[in-house]
Design a protein around this motif. Structure first.
Motif, mmCIF file in Angstrom:
data_model
loop_
_atom_site.group_PDB
_atom_site.id
_atom_site.type_symbol
_atom_site.label_atom_id
_atom_site.label_comp_id
_atom_site.label_asym_id
_atom_site.label_seq_id
_atom_site.Cartn_x
_atom_site.Cartn_y
_atom_site.Cartn_z
ATOM 1 N N TYR A 1 0.285 4.173 0.556
ATOM 2 C CA TYR A 1 -0.086 5.118 1.609
ATOM 3 C C TYR A 1 0.273 4.610 3.005
ATOM 4 O O TYR A 1 0.047 5.312 3.997
ATOM 5 C CB TYR A 1 -1.579 5.436 1.523
ATOM 6 N N ARG A 2 0.801 3.391 3.068
ATOM 7 C CA ARG A 2 1.228 2.834 4.358
ATOM 8 C C ARG A 2 2.643 2.266 4.197
ATOM 9 O O ARG A 2 2.843 1.042 4.195
ATOM 10 C CB ARG A 2 0.256 1.751 4.847
ATOM 11 N N ASP B 1 0.855 -1.180 0.000
ATOM 12 C CA ASP B 1 0.000 0.000 0.000
ATOM 13 C C ASP B 1 0.895 1.235 0.000
ATOM 14 O O ASP B 1 1.634 1.463 0.958
ATOM 15 C CB ASP B 1 -0.888 -0.007 1.248
ATOM 16 N N LYS C 1 0.002 -4.126 6.850
ATOM 17 C CA LYS C 1 -0.082 -2.927 6.010
ATOM 18 C C LYS C 1 -0.251 -3.201 4.518
ATOM 19 O O LYS C 1 -0.710 -2.317 3.782
ATOM 20 C CB LYS C 1 1.172 -2.070 6.213
#
Length: 210
Positions: free
Chosen positions: A45-46, A43, A72
């Motif tokens: 965004y993580r 991800d 994550k």
């Protein structure tokens, strides 16, 4: 499919955006157990700090990162090929099969598959269409998603060797993880082989042919 020996800044940028599945394997060299592969879509965004080739990380650090990846990542999946499949197909083709299984089991279809090393099998999407894939030499130290796959595969297989050690403590699997070390050869010579050994591998075959 292309094989990359080195990556430009443009390559790195392209291979870090979108739904990228990183794929790696662990366990081609051991005499016993499955060859284990993993596919991971991270991800963006993580982000996960500290991803690297699993062989360059301590066991403790791998375990911490394993849990973080599982938490994550957008998705991940483990694929494998059994000792019987390794004996039937040979270790290279069994590894390619395990990689295909890892990608096929992802619950999100990747836009691109990146494989550590210099070979990649044909990957198919859930609808049967072919997926674009590239192999990247030493990709497990260059591409975050491949690093994550390396860690998932390594920790998974090491844990399985620990379970095998509990069942067969006389072989020392917790220490050598099934690889052909001197201690492992001595254990095989004394105790023989059992059904989880790869019977086509020369050291095992030599004992069985006696």
């Amino acid at each position: 499919m292309a094989t990359f020996k080195s990556l430009t800044e443009a390559d790195l940028l392209a291979f870090s955006t979108g739904l990228i599945a990183g794929v790696d394997e662990v366990g081609r060299g051991p005499l016993v157990g499955d060859v284990v592969t993993a596919a991971v879509i991270l991800d963006p965004y993580r982000p996960i700090v500290g991803l690297n080739d699993s062989k360059k990380l301590t066991e403790k650090r791998r375990e911490v990162l394993f849990d973080e990846i599982c938490t994550k990542a957008l998705c991940y999946n483990v694929g494998r090929a059994s000792p019987a499949e390794i004996d039937e197909l040979n270790i290279l083709h069994a590894t390619m099969l395990a990689m295909q299984r890892a990608v096929a089991g992802l619950n999100i279809a990747p836009e691109l598959v990146l494989v550590d090393g210099n070979r990649s099998p044909v990957f198919l999407a859930h609808n049967g269409a072919g997926l674009t894939s590239h192999s990247i030499i030493k990709g497990d130290g260059l591409i975050a998603s491949i690093s994550a796959a390396s860690i998932i595969a390594k920790v998974t297989r090491d844990r399985e060797m620990d379970l095998l050690d509990a069942a067969y403590p006389q072989y020392g699997f917790a220490k050598h993880k099934g690889y052909p070390t001197k201690a492992h050869f001595e254990a095989i010579a004394e105790h023989g082989v059992f059904d989880q050994y790869r019977k086509s591998f020369k050291p095992v075959k030599a004992i069985l042919d006696r």
